[in-house]
Design a protein around this motif. Structure first.
Motif, PDB file in Angstrom:
ATOM      1  N   HIS A  29       0.827  -1.207   0.000  1.00 24.39           N
ATOM      2  CA  HIS A  29       0.000   0.000   0.000  1.00 24.39           C
ATOM      3  C   HIS A  29       0.859   1.253   0.000  1.00 24.39           C
ATOM      4  O   HIS A  29       1.935   1.271   0.599  1.00 24.39           O
ATOM      5  N   GLN A  31       0.430   5.123   1.354  1.00 27.72           N
ATOM      6  CA  GLN A  31      -0.452   5.876   2.249  1.00 27.72           C
ATOM      7  C   GLN A  31       0.109   7.272   2.484  1.00 27.72           C
ATOM      8  O   GLN A  31       1.319   7.431   2.670  1.00 27.72           O
ATOM      9  N   GLN A  50      -4.986   9.039   3.092  1.00 30.25           N
ATOM     10  CA  GLN A  50      -5.357   8.404   1.834  1.00 30.25           C
ATOM     11  C   GLN A  50      -4.562   7.120   1.733  1.00 30.25           C
ATOM     12  O   GLN A  50      -3.447   7.022   2.264  1.00 30.25           O
ATOM     13  N   SER A  51      -5.109   6.132   1.030  1.00 29.28           N
ATOM     14  CA  SER A  51      -4.418   4.860   0.885  1.00 29.28           C
ATOM     15  C   SER A  51      -4.744   4.251  -0.475  1.00 29.28           C
ATOM     16  O   SER A  51      -5.872   4.375  -0.956  1.00 29.28           O
ATOM     17  N   TRP A  52      -3.753   3.619  -1.083  1.00 31.34           N
ATOM     18  CA  TRP A  52      -3.918   2.941  -2.364  1.00 31.34           C
ATOM     19  C   TRP A  52      -3.387   1.534  -2.237  1.00 31.34           C
ATOM     20  O   TRP A  52      -2.271   1.325  -1.754  1.00 31.34           O
ATOM     21  N   ASP A  53      -4.176   0.544  -2.653  1.00 34.33           N
ATOM     22  CA  ASP A  53      -3.757  -0.855  -2.667  1.00 34.33           C
ATOM     23  C   ASP A  53      -3.039  -1.095  -3.987  1.00 34.33           C
ATOM     24  O   ASP A  53      -3.668  -1.193  -5.042  1.00 34.33           O
ATOM     25  N   LEU A  54      -1.719  -1.168  -3.949  1.00 32.78           N
ATOM     26  CA  LEU A  54      -0.933  -1.254  -5.174  1.00 32.78           C
ATOM     27  C   LEU A  54      -1.135  -2.555  -5.928  1.00 32.78           C
ATOM     28  O   LEU A  54      -1.141  -2.563  -7.156  1.00 32.78           O
ATOM     29  N   ASP A  57      -4.388  -2.478  -7.699  1.00 32.94           N
ATOM     30  CA  ASP A  57      -4.341  -1.512  -8.792  1.00 32.94           C
ATOM     31  C   ASP A  57      -3.436  -1.951  -9.934  1.00 32.94           C
ATOM     32  O   ASP A  57      -3.206  -1.198 -10.866  1.00 32.94           O
ATOM     33  N   LEU A 104       4.963   5.216 -11.523  1.00 31.55           N
ATOM     34  CA  LEU A 104       3.546   5.551 -11.392  1.00 31.55           C
ATOM     35  C   LEU A 104       3.368   7.017 -11.736  1.00 31.55           C
ATOM     36  O   LEU A 104       4.135   7.863 -11.300  1.00 31.55           O
ATOM     37  N   PRO A 106       0.632  10.032 -11.342  1.00 34.21           N
ATOM     38  CA  PRO A 106      -0.642  10.396 -10.719  1.00 34.21           C
ATOM     39  C   PRO A 106      -1.628  10.883 -11.759  1.00 34.21           C
ATOM     40  O   PRO A 106      -1.250  11.467 -12.765  1.00 34.21           O
ATOM     41  N   THR A 118      -3.908  11.422  -6.824  1.00 37.03           N
ATOM     42  CA  THR A 118      -4.427  10.065  -6.791  1.00 37.03           C
ATOM     43  C   THR A 118      -3.628   9.257  -7.790  1.00 37.03           C
ATOM     44  O   THR A 118      -3.163   9.795  -8.791  1.00 37.03           O
ATOM     45  N   PHE A 119      -3.445   7.967  -7.511  1.00 40.95           N
ATOM     46  CA  PHE A 119      -2.717   7.108  -8.429  1.00 40.95           C
ATOM     47  C   PHE A 119      -3.667   6.148  -9.084  1.00 40.95           C
ATOM     48  O   PHE A 119      -4.656   5.771  -8.533  1.00 40.95           O
TER      49      PHE A 119
END
Length: 119
Positions: A29, A31, A50-54, A57, A104, A106, A118-119
């Motif tokens: 992740h 964050q 904020q958090s992104w599950d890589l 994704d 990555l 954004p 945001t990614f």
């Protein structure tokens, strides 16, 4: 937590977190973490803003230990002004794993604010 990057002009950092838990397996992740405004020992735990599950994704992972996502750095500035993020993993000297370098970029979401991404 495997890596932290400073978010300029903000009391926050970008963290790269990797973990393993049964039965889910490996996770990775990104964050955004707000730094505490106080040096008090009773400050509350740091919570992700904020958090992104890589892996969800689309970042590469293997059926064996997931790609060891453990490093990141700010990448080159894109033509439109966005700053890319470079993530790296290693193969852990495992013959069935690969080392990865991922960039990555954004994207601007509907709720985009200039100081967030945001990614």
């Amino acid at each position: 937590m495997t890596e932290l990057l400073d978010l300029e002009g903000d009391a926050a950092v970008l963290g790269l977190l990797r973990s393993f838990a049964l039965p889910a397996g490996w996770s990775a992740h990104l964050q955004v973490l707000r730094l505490p405004g106080s040096e008090s020992p009773s400050a509350p735990p740091i919570q992700a803003m904020q958090s992104w599950d890589l892996l969800a994704d689309g970042l590469p992972s293997a059926a064996l230990p997931s790609a060891n996502w453990e490093g990141m750095a700010w990448g080159p500035v894109m033509k439109d002004g966005r700053i890319s993020l470079v993530l790296l993993s290693d193969d852990g000297f495992h013959p069935l794993q690969s080392s990865w370098l991922s960039v990555l970029a954004p994207r601007h979401g509907q709720d985009f604010a200039p100081e967030r991404f945001t990614f």
